[in-house]
Design an enzyme around this catalytic site. Structure first.
Site, PDB file in Angstrom:
ATOM      1  N   LYS A   1      57.547  48.465  66.196  1.00 48.64           N
ATOM      2  CA  LYS A   1      57.496  47.586  67.370  1.00 48.64           C
ATOM      3  C   LYS A   1      56.450  48.021  68.394  1.00 48.64           C
ATOM      4  O   LYS A   1      56.022  47.217  69.217  1.00 48.64           O
ATOM      5  CB  LYS A   1      58.888  47.476  67.990  1.00 48.64           C
ATOM      6  CG  LYS A   1      59.850  46.765  67.043  1.00 48.64           C
ATOM      7  CD  LYS A   1      61.210  46.535  67.639  1.00 48.64           C
ATOM      8  CE  LYS A   1      62.088  45.676  66.753  1.00 48.64           C
ATOM      9  NZ  LYS A   1      62.723  46.423  65.637  1.00 48.64           N
TER      10      LYS A   1
HETATM   11  C1  LIG Z   1      63.259  45.830  64.523  1.00 50.44           C
HETATM   12  C2  LIG Z   1      63.301  46.630  63.276  1.00 50.44           C
HETATM   13  C3  LIG Z   1      63.441  46.023  62.016  1.00 50.44           C
HETATM   14  C4  LIG Z   1      63.635  44.546  61.862  1.00 50.44           C
HETATM   15  O1  LIG Z   1      62.472  43.825  62.160  1.00 50.44           O
HETATM   16  P1  LIG Z   1      62.552  42.246  62.455  1.00 50.44           P
HETATM   17  O2  LIG Z   1      61.196  41.859  62.893  1.00 50.44           O
HETATM   18  O3  LIG Z   1      63.565  42.110  63.549  1.00 50.44           O
HETATM   19  O4  LIG Z   1      63.002  41.584  61.208  1.00 50.44           O
HETATM   20  C5  LIG Z   1      63.385  46.832  60.888  1.00 50.44           C
HETATM   21  N1  LIG Z   1      63.244  48.163  60.992  1.00 50.44           N
HETATM   22  C6  LIG Z   1      63.124  48.786  62.180  1.00 50.44           C
HETATM   23  C7  LIG Z   1      62.993  50.255  62.218  1.00 50.44           C
HETATM   24  C8  LIG Z   1      63.136  48.046  63.361  1.00 50.44           C
HETATM   25  O5  LIG Z   1      63.003  48.661  64.523  1.00 50.44           O
END
Ligand SMILES: *Cc1c(COP(=O)(O)O)cnc(C)c1O
Length: 469
Positions: free
Chosen positions: A112
């Protein structure tokens, strides 16, 4: 470039407004009116670029005239200069035509950071230009919160409130949010699940009076700019592994559907993606939806089960709406109708034809706790790559769906193993170390407030906090 709402009940906007608004006022999500196209030659020309150079090329068509090109390039360069690995998103080989893309070299150790570090800077640029201030409200299943806080901390034009489900995020995740000492950062631990947190944020956004009084804005994956920045690493890994002259399968551990939707966007823009594999944990609403016996195309909610991959402990995948919009021929009224039905009845039928078409690209696998454990151990033993429980779900799904060995399978590793050490220790006996900038995290002082799952109380808390500041 104009952006339109997936529910066709709001005005079309330019990038700048889409960035600052987040959710559309009709409850829908913004998507570009058309997908920018990259020809094979244009994709070939991306070879040899740095991550920031490639990112600028991929994202510029989405910006329209909202920012001068050179300035955008500079912001992108500054964004990725602070990451902890020189390659930004390095690829590691784990088998024949099988790779992992490490997306955990940003400041908070989850993928993210790749979008949010950019989004924080873009907010700063556009708000300063407009001489405006915003209140960002976000829900997190664990990783969005810290990445958003890290991206927005100490920015004068922003106050940020993050809701996390109390007791349902890991200690490292919680501390990455609650130990940030910054005047503009507020943490709320909600007595409920992530879906409750997300519902709360949505409810605050549709409260027009509240939204306008405090200039609400969102940096959840419902914000288009995040999806845009995630498209980049699909092109980056694809080009570094031979695109456009190879075909790819991407395997993506999925919760809110933002990351895998960015893969769909990359395909639409010209990257040769054969299949997108969705990995889910025991919260398997998507696996049940895509399962071959489910020929009616029914999606039904189930209670959320806490797992070792908490960032995927989600039932309602918000970004699925963006996909549905395309598969419903961009008919926003139909999307609005069917999703209201879903919210109301907790189950809905999207139609056999829609389901069948989606299954041409998307494939979904549910990965159990015991599979997670043995796969972490096995990948470590055979390749030396230490993966966290989220990342391994991508790898296991990728192995299952990699049926044509001529295609290159890339599994997205979404979190650093030190972010979820318990499962890693259990599987391998190895305690992954936090990188130096977070080494004293467990000793830092925390600050957050616990609130009930009640809209009025949350609203009051925010209003009162903003008054005091
Ligand atoms: C947010 C997250 C996900 C999921 O991603 P999405 O875009 O919400 O499908 C998977 N793995 C980790 C470590 C995350 O932080």
């Amino acid at each position: 470039m104009k952006y339109i709402s997936t529910r066709s009940g709001a005005p079309d906007l330019e990038f700048e407004d889409v960035l600052l608004t987040g959710l559309s006022p009709d409850g829908g999500l913004y998507v570009p009116q058309a997908w920018p196209q990259f020809s094979k030659n244009e994709i070939r020309d991306l070879r040899g670029l740095t991550y920031a150079e490639l990112a600028t090329k991929i994202m510029l068509p989405f910006m329209g005239d909202s920012i001068p090109k050179d300035l955008f390039k500079k912001i992108v360069e500054e964004t990725y200069a602070e990451f902890n690995h020189r390659a930004i998103a390095p690829t590691k080989q784990i088998g024949h035509n099988q790779w992992v893309a490490e997306l955990f070299h940003g400041p908070t150790l989850a993928f993210k950071d790749y979008p949010l570090q950019l989004v924080g800077r873009l907010f700063d640029y556009f708000l300063t230009k407009r001489d405006k201030k915003v209140t960002i409200i976000g829900a997190t299943s664990g990783d969005t919160g810290s990445a958003a806080i890290e991206a927005c901390r100490d920015r004068d034009a922003i106050k940020i409130f993050i809701l996390h489900p109390q007791g349902r995020v890991s200690e490292v995740q919680r501390r990455q949010m609650t130990t940030v000492r910054s005047e503009n950062v507020f943490n709320i631990a909600l007595d409920g699940t992530f879906d409750d947190c997300q519902d709360m944020v949505k409810a605050l956004f549709v409260d027009e009076k509240f939204r306008d009084a405090h200039n609400l804005s969102a940096v959840n994956s419902i914000n288009w700019a995040r999806i845009m920045a995630q498209i980049v690493y699909y092109f980056w890994t694809g080009v570094s592994l031979g695109a456009p002259d190879q075909k790819f399968i991407y395997a993506v551990p999925t919760g809110n559907f933002g990351n895998v939707y960015a893969g769909y966007a990359a395909k639409k823009m010209g990257l040769p993606v054969e299949k997108l594999i969705i990995g889910s944990n025991e919260n398997d609403i998507l696996t049940r939806f895509f399962a071959s016996q489910n020929t009616k195309g029914t999606m039904s909610m189930a209670p959320v089960i806490p797992t070792s991959s908490p960032s995927m402990d989600i039932q309602i995948s918000s970004n699925f709406e963006r996909l549905l919009f395309d598969y419903y021929g961009r008919d926003g009224k139909a999307v609005a109708g069917v999703l209201e039905d879903f919210r109301h009845n907790k189950t809905v039928n999207f139609g056999h034809e829609c389901w069948q078409k989606m299954r041409k690209i998307f494939e979904c696998y549910r990965v159990s706790n015991s599979e997670i454990n043995s796969a972490i151990a096995n990948v470590y033993k055979t390749t030396g790559e230490l993966l966290d429980p989220h990342s391994i779900i991508g790898v296991v799904g990728g192995h299952k769906g990699h049926t044509n060995p001529a295609n290159i399978m890339v599994a997205l590793a979404t979190a650093h193993p030190a972010k979820f050490p318990a499962a890693v220790v259990e599987a391998t006996g190895i305690t992954p170390n936090l990188p130096a900038h977070l080494a004293d995290l467990l000793e830092r002082e925390e600050s957050y407030d616990v609130l009930p799952n009640d809209l009025d109380q949350i609203r009051d808390y925010i209003v009162n906090t903003l008054k005091k500041k």
